[in-house]
Design an enzyme around this catalytic site. Structure first.
Site, short mmCIF file in Angstrom:
data_model
loop_
_atom_site.label_atom_id
_atom_site.label_comp_id
_atom_site.label_asym_id
_atom_site.label_seq_id
_atom_site.Cartn_x
_atom_site.Cartn_y
_atom_site.Cartn_z
N ASP A 159 -2.04 10.71 -2.18
CA ASP A 159 -2.38 9.64 -3.14
C ASP A 159 -2.61 10.20 -4.54
OD1 ASP A 159 -3.06 8.32 -0.42
OD2 ASP A 159 -2.93 6.72 -1.92
N ARG A 212 -6.81 -0.45 -7.24
CA ARG A 212 -7.25 0.59 -6.30
C ARG A 212 -7.35 1.89 -7.10
NH1 ARG A 212 -4.31 1.18 -0.70
NH2 ARG A 212 -6.33 2.04 -0.09
N GLN A 249 -2.94 2.48 9.83
CA GLN A 249 -1.62 2.58 9.20
C GLN A 249 -0.67 3.45 10.04
OE1 GLN A 249 -4.53 2.79 7.62
NE2 GLN A 249 -4.41 2.19 5.48
N ASN A 307 -5.62 12.23 0.28
CA ASN A 307 -4.75 11.41 1.13
C ASN A 307 -5.66 10.66 2.11
OD1 ASN A 307 -2.02 10.59 1.91
ND2 ASN A 307 -2.42 11.65 3.82
N LYS A 308 -5.06 9.81 2.93
CA LYS A 308 -5.82 8.96 3.86
C LYS A 308 -6.91 9.75 4.59
CE LYS A 308 -5.59 5.48 4.40
NZ LYS A 308 -6.52 4.59 3.63
N ARG A 316 0.85 -1.18 0.00
CA ARG A 316 0.00 0.00 0.00
C ARG A 316 0.89 1.24 0.00
NH1 ARG A 316 1.83 1.76 4.04
NH2 ARG A 316 0.61 3.64 3.80
N GLY A 317 0.23 2.42 -0.08
CA GLY A 317 0.99 3.66 -0.20
C GLY A 317 1.20 3.91 -1.69
N ALA A 318 0.91 5.14 -2.13
CA ALA A 318 0.87 5.41 -3.57
C ALA A 318 2.14 5.02 -4.33
CB ALA A 318 0.50 6.88 -3.79
O1 MRU Z 1 -4.81 3.16 2.04
P1 MRU Z 1 -3.32 3.39 2.02
O2 MRU Z 1 -2.64 2.85 3.23
O3 MRU Z 1 -2.70 2.92 0.74
O4 MRU Z 1 -3.18 4.98 2.07
C1 MRU Z 1 -1.91 5.51 1.97
C2 MRU Z 1 -1.86 6.98 2.16
O5 MRU Z 1 -2.86 7.64 2.27
C3 MRU Z 1 -0.49 7.60 2.08
O6 MRU Z 1 -0.44 8.75 2.87
C4 MRU Z 1 -0.17 7.98 0.62
O7 MRU Z 1 -0.36 6.90 -0.24
C5 MRU Z 1 1.20 8.49 0.48
S1 MRU Z 1 2.43 7.25 0.70
C6 MRU Z 1 3.93 7.96 0.43
#
Ligand code: MRU
Length: 376
Positions: free
Chosen positions: A256, A93, A215, A266-267, A50-52
């Site tokens: 994201d 996603r 997270q 973002n999250k 996970r994470g962009a």
């Molecule tokens: O649902 P996730 O855990 O993939 O969400 C991730 C985030 O929101 C991060 O802040 C974002 O992807 C940036 S990661 C460098």
């Protein structure tokens, strides 16, 4: 942090992708060996990876896994397969633009190879031999590995700039996980903490839990503690009052997808941090590589927000928290309007308002002349 001892978030083994299963942290460090498309999509959907930026690097490598699994016997069959994987993997996603971008970039670069398909991309290439498919695979892998390597470099630069921007800040809040677990490098928002710590500057991180999948509590706390950085987990609902009470110097988060006007997805819960920071008059920073900017989306209104299963809200640690007849709403992200963002820290520099202009300029400078690669 002992760099040599760090388990990479994702790694190409030669014929598979090894990832840390992030659903198991912090209880145990479990590695997954991904060697088919169904497992790759499953890992993305259930947030094992996970994470962009990490999603981008992983999605690109998953194309090679898909080619190896299907073993097409001609270039036409390989091209057909890749067009199917473009959607199967690229759409696993919807909000993190890096996944879509990296899958498109990798496929487009490999299919554009003139030696394989002739100068025109419309050439009928049923002449494809096993050797040509091997060459296609080589090109896919080369591009996928380049995406990961570029992301690692972008993270390092974001860390360098983030440290400069946060020079006066010691107690810094963050939300979700934008660290090494979320990228192919040392992270985006958390890269600034690593850079501060490496420079011997004091830093105390307040990591918001980031319900429902935690997270922040599980992943940010794990990787920062592992690196010896002072980290305190804060319940999501407590951060605004800490900020309002003057206990936080600045907030920094990842992204994201960043629209052309600077609105940032973002999250979910990021918006609350930005509102609290604006009210308290402290800096609210977004840290992201330029690959997270989607210039094709004019504003946050155009960003698709992933809606996840209500089960993630109903349950924690395998226990049902909510009454059986209660419903739940589970948007995975929210959009912070550009007006609440003090600066966007990228590998192409620190962008300031008005973001329409600074983003366009950064993208123009980041773009290799005559190339469309790297941009949505
Ligand atoms: O649902 P996730 O855990 O993939 O969400 C991730 C985030 O929101 C991060 O802040 C974002 O992807 C940036 S990661 C460098």
């Amino acid at each position: 942090m002992d760099a040599a001892a760090i388990t990479p978030t994702l790694r190409w083994t030669g014929d598979s992708i090894e990832i840390i299963d992030q659903t198991r942290l912090p209880a145990e460090l479990v590695l997954l060996d991904v060697r088919d498309v169904a497992s790759a999509v499953d890992a993305i959907e259930r947030l094992a990876i996970r994470g962009a930026p990490a999603l981008g690097a992983f999605g690109a490598l998953a194309l090679v896994v898909g080619l190896d699994e299907a073993q097409p016997d001609s270039l036409d069959a390989a091209r057909e397969l890749l067009e199917r994987l473009r959607h199967e993997i690229g759409d696993a996603r919807p909000t993190a633009v890096n996944l879509r971008w990296a899958v498109d970039r990798t496929i487009d670069a490999a299919l554009a190879a003139p030696e394989l398909f002739g100068a025109s991309t419309n050439v009928d290439s049923n002449s494809g031999s096993a050797g040509s498919v091997d060459e296609l695979r080589r090109r896919l892998l080369e591009e996928a590995l380049a995406i990961g390597a570029e992301d690692a470099r972008a993270c390092a630069e974001i860390g360098r700039l983030g440290r400069e921007v946060l020079a006066e800040a010691t107690v810094i809040a963050t939300h979700c996980n934008a660290g090494r677990l979320a990228t192919a490098g040392i992270g985006t928002a958390l890269a600034a903490f690593y850079a501060k710590a490496a420079a011997g500057e004091p830093v105390r991180v307040l990591a918001a839990e980031s319900r429902p999948l935690l997270q922040g509590a599980r992943l940010t706390a794990w990787e920062l503690a592992d690196a010896g950085i002072d980290v305190s987990v804060v319940p999501d609902g407590a951060m605004a009052s800490l900020i309002a009470g003057g206990e936080v110097d600045a907030v920094i988060v990842g992204a994201d997808r960043i629209a052309a006007n600077g609105d940032t997805a973002n999250k979910v819960g990021t918006l609350a941090h930005a509102l609290a920071a604006a009210d308290a008059g402290i800096g609210f920073y977004v840290a992201a590589p330029t690959t997270t900017i989607d210039a094709a989306v004019p504003s946050g209104d155009g960003i698709v927000i992933e809606q996840r299963s209500p089960d993630e809200v109903h349950h924690a640690g395998g226990q049902r928290l909510t009454p059986e007849d209660a419903k739940a709403v589970n948007p995975a992200f929210d959009v912070t309007p550009a007006r609440l963002i003090t600066a966007i820290i990228t590998d192409a520099g620190v962008l300031r308002p008005p973001y329409g202009e600074s983003i366009a300029q950064a993208l123009a400078e980041a773009e290799p002349a005559g190339s469309e690669a790297g941009r949505c």
